[in-house]
Design a protein around this motif. Structure first.
Motif, PDB file in Angstrom:
ATOM      1  N   ARG A   1       0.835  -1.205   0.000  1.00  0.00           N
ATOM      2  CA  ARG A   1       0.000   0.000   0.000  1.00  0.00           C
ATOM      3  C   ARG A   1       0.867   1.251   0.000  1.00  0.00           C
ATOM      4  NH1 ARG A   1      -2.440  -3.928  -0.452  1.00  0.00           N
ATOM      5  NH2 ARG A   1      -1.717  -3.420  -2.522  1.00  0.00           N
TER       6      ARG A   1
ATOM      7  N   CYS B   1       0.684   4.028  -2.924  1.00  0.00           N
ATOM      8  CA  CYS B   1       0.447   5.452  -2.648  1.00  0.00           C
ATOM      9  C   CYS B   1       1.543   6.323  -3.246  1.00  0.00           C
ATOM     10  CB  CYS B   1       0.350   5.706  -1.144  1.00  0.00           C
ATOM     11  SG  CYS B   1      -1.146   5.060  -0.403  1.00  0.00           S
ATOM     12  N   ASN B   2       2.792   5.898  -3.072  1.00  0.00           N
ATOM     13  CA  ASN B   2       3.902   6.689  -3.609  1.00  0.00           C
ATOM     14  C   ASN B   2       3.863   6.743  -5.131  1.00  0.00           C
ATOM     15  OD1 ASN B   2       5.611   7.816  -1.472  1.00  0.00           O
ATOM     16  ND2 ASN B   2       5.737   5.699  -0.794  1.00  0.00           N
TER      17      ASN B   2
ATOM     18  N   HIS C   1       1.210   6.484  -6.988  1.00  0.00           N
ATOM     19  CA  HIS C   1       0.079   7.336  -7.337  1.00  0.00           C
ATOM     20  C   HIS C   1       0.459   8.815  -7.209  1.00  0.00           C
ATOM     21  CE1 HIS C   1      -4.022   8.669  -7.800  1.00  0.00           C
ATOM     22  NE2 HIS C   1      -3.896   9.368  -6.673  1.00  0.00           N
TER      23      HIS C   1
END
Length: 87
Positions: free
Chosen positions: A70, A74-75, A77
């Motif tokens: 996750r 996130c990074n 994205h």
């Protein structure tokens, strides 16, 4: 006495400069990897690990794996968003 302002890299041959450049790039990549591992650890360890023992149990392993995945999602994205904003 040696001139302190002289650039020692200028005395290297082109192939030596290229080798030095590759070495520096490799070391920078190692630093980035170590920073990422530190971020994973500081983010995921407190969330997933209860008691410190000799071995992680299955739920702790799964939690760490999910947390890191996750974190990476996130990074990636964020990077994509920044790149699209920059264009």
């Amino acid at each position: 006495m040696a001139d302190a302002t002289k650039n020692p890299i200028a005395d290297l041959s082109e192939s030596e400069q290229l080798e030095l450049s590759k070495f520096i790039e490799s070391e920078q990549q190692k630093v980035k990897l170590q920073q990422a591992i530190h971020q994973f650890t500081s983010t995921c360890w407190p969330k997933c690990i209860g008691n410190i023992g000799n071995k992680l149990d299955k739920s702790e392993e799964q939690c760490l794996q999910n947390c890191v995945e996750r974190f990476l999602d996130c990074n990636f994205h964020i990077i994509k968003s920044l790149e699209s904003t920059r264009k």
